[in-house]
Motif scaffolding. Structure first.
Motif, PDB file in Angstrom:
ATOM      1  N   GLN A 247       0.848  -1.318   0.016  1.00  0.00           N
ATOM      2  CA  GLN A 247      -0.015   0.002  -0.162  1.00  0.00           C
ATOM      3  C   GLN A 247       0.960   0.968   0.004  1.00  0.00           C
ATOM      4  O   GLN A 247       2.063   1.190   0.726  1.00  0.00           O
ATOM      5  N   THR A 248       0.441   2.179  -0.701  1.00  0.00           N
ATOM      6  CA  THR A 248       1.069   3.529  -0.708  1.00  0.00           C
ATOM      7  C   THR A 248       0.272   4.603  -0.019  1.00  0.00           C
ATOM      8  O   THR A 248      -1.041   4.216   0.035  1.00  0.00           O
ATOM      9  N   ILE A 249       0.722   5.619   0.266  1.00  0.00           N
ATOM     10  CA  ILE A 249      -0.024   6.948   0.892  1.00  0.00           C
ATOM     11  C   ILE A 249      -1.093   7.176  -0.088  1.00  0.00           C
ATOM     12  O   ILE A 249      -2.035   7.234   0.269  1.00  0.00           O
ATOM     13  N   THR A 250      -0.917   7.425  -1.347  1.00  0.00           N
ATOM     14  CA  THR A 250      -1.686   7.899  -2.468  1.00  0.00           C
ATOM     15  C   THR A 250      -2.712   6.733  -2.734  1.00  0.00           C
ATOM     16  O   THR A 250      -4.065   7.029  -2.809  1.00  0.00           O
ATOM     17  N   PHE A 267     -10.890  10.301   9.152  1.00  0.00           N
ATOM     18  CA  PHE A 267     -10.424  11.489   7.940  1.00  0.00           C
ATOM     19  C   PHE A 267      -9.500  12.302   8.457  1.00  0.00           C
ATOM     20  O   PHE A 267      -8.544  12.410   7.682  1.00  0.00           O
ATOM     21  N   SER A 268      -9.250  12.398   9.873  1.00  0.00           N
ATOM     22  CA  SER A 268      -8.084  13.158  10.196  1.00  0.00           C
ATOM     23  C   SER A 268      -6.777  12.455  10.041  1.00  0.00           C
ATOM     24  O   SER A 268      -5.848  13.086   9.552  1.00  0.00           O
ATOM     25  N   ALA A 269      -6.963  11.096  10.119  1.00  0.00           N
ATOM     26  CA  ALA A 269      -5.612  10.208   9.842  1.00  0.00           C
ATOM     27  C   ALA A 269      -5.129  10.335   8.435  1.00  0.00           C
ATOM     28  O   ALA A 269      -4.059  10.467   8.291  1.00  0.00           O
ATOM     29  N   LEU A 270      -6.168  10.138   7.862  1.00  0.00           N
ATOM     30  CA  LEU A 270      -6.018  10.288   6.232  1.00  0.00           C
ATOM     31  C   LEU A 270      -5.349  11.634   5.672  1.00  0.00           C
ATOM     32  O   LEU A 270      -4.441  11.600   5.033  1.00  0.00           O
ATOM     33  N   VAL A 271      -5.814  12.568   6.317  1.00  0.00           N
ATOM     34  CA  VAL A 271      -5.360  13.975   6.203  1.00  0.00           C
ATOM     35  C   VAL A 271      -3.766  14.014   6.625  1.00  0.00           C
ATOM     36  O   VAL A 271      -3.088  14.788   5.907  1.00  0.00           O
ATOM     37  N   PHE A 272      -3.595  13.594   7.793  1.00  0.00           N
ATOM     38  CA  PHE A 272      -2.152  13.584   8.223  1.00  0.00           C
ATOM     39  C   PHE A 272      -1.069  13.033   7.360  1.00  0.00           C
ATOM     40  O   PHE A 272       0.023  13.265   7.185  1.00  0.00           O
ATOM     41  N   MET A 273      -1.865  11.752   6.823  1.00  0.00           N
ATOM     42  CA  MET A 273      -0.784  11.009   5.868  1.00  0.00           C
ATOM     43  C   MET A 273      -0.651  12.088   4.424  1.00  0.00           C
ATOM     44  O   MET A 273       0.407  12.002   4.112  1.00  0.00           O
ATOM     45  N   SER A 274      -1.592  12.726   4.203  1.00  0.00           N
ATOM     46  CA  SER A 274      -1.418  13.568   3.065  1.00  0.00           C
ATOM     47  C   SER A 274      -0.580  14.685   3.417  1.00  0.00           C
ATOM     48  O   SER A 274       0.254  15.083   2.495  1.00  0.00           O
ATOM     49  N   LEU A 275      -0.522  14.900   4.697  1.00  0.00           N
ATOM     50  CA  LEU A 275       0.318  16.287   5.171  1.00  0.00           C
ATOM     51  C   LEU A 275       1.823  15.756   4.970  1.00  0.00           C
ATOM     52  O   LEU A 275       2.769  16.462   4.485  1.00  0.00           O
ATOM     53  N   ILE A 276       2.243  14.709   5.411  1.00  0.00           N
ATOM     54  CA  ILE A 276       3.327  14.120   5.479  1.00  0.00           C
ATOM     55  C   ILE A 276       3.750  14.058   4.011  1.00  0.00           C
ATOM     56  O   ILE A 276       4.895  14.156   3.592  1.00  0.00           O
ATOM     57  N   LEU A 277       2.790  13.345   3.044  1.00  0.00           N
ATOM     58  CA  LEU A 277       3.038  13.591   1.482  1.00  0.00           C
ATOM     59  C   LEU A 277       3.475  14.715   0.964  1.00  0.00           C
ATOM     60  O   LEU A 277       4.480  14.939   0.263  1.00  0.00           O
ATOM     61  N   VAL A 278       2.764  15.799   1.274  1.00  0.00           N
ATOM     62  CA  VAL A 278       2.998  17.154   0.712  1.00  0.00           C
ATOM     63  C   VAL A 278       4.288  17.677   1.316  1.00  0.00           C
ATOM     64  O   VAL A 278       4.938  18.042   0.478  1.00  0.00           O
ATOM     65  N   SER A 279       4.458  17.468   2.312  1.00  0.00           N
ATOM     66  CA  SER A 279       5.914  17.942   2.978  1.00  0.00           C
ATOM     67  C   SER A 279       7.087  17.244   2.234  1.00  0.00           C
ATOM     68  O   SER A 279       8.193  18.098   2.067  1.00  0.00           O
ATOM     69  N   ILE A 280       6.729  16.065   2.162  1.00  0.00           N
ATOM     70  CA  ILE A 280       8.029  15.464   1.100  1.00  0.00           C
ATOM     71  C   ILE A 280       8.205  15.803  -0.017  1.00  0.00           C
ATOM     72  O   ILE A 280       9.141  16.283  -0.497  1.00  0.00           O
ATOM     73  N   THR A 281       7.031  16.007  -0.739  1.00  0.00           N
ATOM     74  CA  THR A 281       7.111  16.585  -2.095  1.00  0.00           C
ATOM     75  C   THR A 281       7.654  17.834  -2.069  1.00  0.00           C
ATOM     76  O   THR A 281       8.357  18.478  -2.923  1.00  0.00           O
ATOM     77  N   ILE A 282       7.235  18.924  -1.156  1.00  0.00           N
ATOM     78  CA  ILE A 282       7.725  20.319  -1.228  1.00  0.00           C
ATOM     79  C   ILE A 282       9.133  20.261  -0.893  1.00  0.00           C
ATOM     80  O   ILE A 282       9.879  21.176  -1.518  1.00  0.00           O
ATOM     81  N   THR A 283       9.585  19.312  -0.104  1.00  0.00           N
ATOM     82  CA  THR A 283      11.150  19.357   0.272  1.00  0.00           C
ATOM     83  C   THR A 283      11.913  18.995  -0.654  1.00  0.00           C
ATOM     84  O   THR A 283      13.082  19.628  -1.116  1.00  0.00           O
ATOM     85  N   LEU A 284      11.363  17.844  -1.423  1.00  0.00           N
ATOM     86  CA  LEU A 284      12.300  17.190  -2.781  1.00  0.00           C
ATOM     87  C   LEU A 284      12.297  18.440  -4.050  1.00  0.00           C
ATOM     88  O   LEU A 284      13.071  18.681  -4.349  1.00  0.00           O
ATOM     89  N   THR A 285      11.348  19.258  -4.006  1.00  0.00           N
ATOM     90  CA  THR A 285      11.180  20.079  -5.153  1.00  0.00           C
ATOM     91  C   THR A 285      12.130  21.286  -4.733  1.00  0.00           C
ATOM     92  O   THR A 285      12.701  21.821  -5.655  1.00  0.00           O
ATOM     93  N   LEU A 286      12.191  21.893  -3.436  1.00  0.00           N
ATOM     94  CA  LEU A 286      13.013  22.787  -3.106  1.00  0.00           C
ATOM     95  C   LEU A 286      14.344  22.423  -3.378  1.00  0.00           C
ATOM     96  O   LEU A 286      15.217  23.267  -3.676  1.00  0.00           O
TER      97      LEU A 286
END
Length: 299
Positions: A247-250, A267-286
């Motif tokens: 399984q992946t986050i997405t 729902f909050s747990a799923l949103v927290f997973m998406s927050l982790i994903l967005v944070s990783i993606t933004i870090t990689l982009t920077l």
């Protein structure tokens, strides 16, 4: 006469000022949108973060018992992304070298245009192709009952991110000034020596940036991965076994976000997973932008 010249200079500067102000406003709006997204995700993650014994960093996911272990999904995302990069990285780099160093400019543009068309194909189409063909091929190759495994997802994702990595890597290689090649050849170096000792050191920052951007895209793919990975909320056994379902986050978000009630802990747990994903993606982009800026500063 001087008054006329002054009025003309002012009229010419006004469009430039307007464009400058527009660009500044656009930049500020972009930063504001990112901040709003991160703030919204953090706010919606509050319910699960405020509770104890939710097991966020365990391997058990069971909303009925209040357990929201995210480790299998995070591990699955990293595992699938690693397989994709191991496939797309060498293949994309070798292709980028070929079309930038050995082909005519007309043929290079044609090959790049053909490969870039792959980026316009919807991910659901890749997923359907994976279900119809890639699943079967992987199952037959490894004598498995089902091809819906981590390896299949990694192969499919590698094909999807290949055009992104190839295009950016080829741009980095082609942007190395011609004088470096000519000076190296004048010293008697062979073509492979020129590339290894001159071009790669000059283009490595751009190639690294291309790889990080490709990783960012790999982490964000949903539909194609969801259709071929098997979607089991558990770690592989043994841990680095690509022939097991995962399984992946997405894929987790794609399957369960519609089943959870808005504002609930689930729902909050799923949103927290998406927050982790967005944070990783933004870090990689920077980080990738840093490497690309280094590449441009060297040219």
């Amino acid at each position: 006469m001087s008054t006329l010249l002054l009025s003309q200079s002012k009229s010419l500067s006004r469009p430039k000022d307007a464009v400058k102000v527009y660009c500044q406003i656009s930049a500020m709006l972009s930063v504001l949108i990112v901040a709003i997204i991160l703030g919204t995700l953090l706010l919606q993650s509050g319910p699960v973060l405020s509770l104890k014994d939710t097991g966020l960093f365990t391997t058990e996911w069971n909303p009925d018992t209040g357990q929201y272990g995210m480790v299998p999904m995070v591990f699955g995302s990293v595992f699938v992304m690693s397989i994709a990069i191991l496939i797309a990285g060498p293949l994309g780099l070798m292709t980028a070298i070929y079309i930038s160093e050995t082909r005519s400019s007309r043929l290079r543009r044609f090959i790049k245009s053909a490969l870039e068309l792959l980026t316009g194909i919807p991910s659901i189409v890749y997923g359907l192709i994976g279900v119809a063909y890639l699943n079967v091929w992987v199952a037959d190759a490894f004598d498995l009952q089902s091809g819906r495994i981590i390896l299949t997802a990694g192969i499919l994702l590698g094909i999807m991110v290949l055009p992104t990595f190839l295009t950016l890597a080829e741009d980095a290689i082609s942007s190395v000034p011609l004088k470096f090649r000519e000076n190296a050849k004048s010293l008697g170096l062979y073509r492979h020596e020129v590339f290894k000792q001159v071009i790669v050191p000059q283009a490595k920052a751009g190639i690294a940036g291309a790889g990080l951007l490709a990783i960012g895209r790999a982490l964000g793919e949903t539909m194609a991965v969801m259709l071929v990975i098997g979607s089991l909320d558990r770690l592989p056994s043994p841990l680095f076994n690509p022939l097991s379902s995962g399984q992946t986050i997405t894929s987790k978000l794609g399957r369960e976000i519609g089943e959870s009630a808005f504002g609930s802990v689930h729902f909050s747990a799923l949103v927290f997973m998406s927050l982790i994903l967005v944070s990783i993606t933004i870090t990689l982009t920077l980080i990738s932008q840093y490497f690309l800026l280094r590449k441009n500063s060297r040219v």
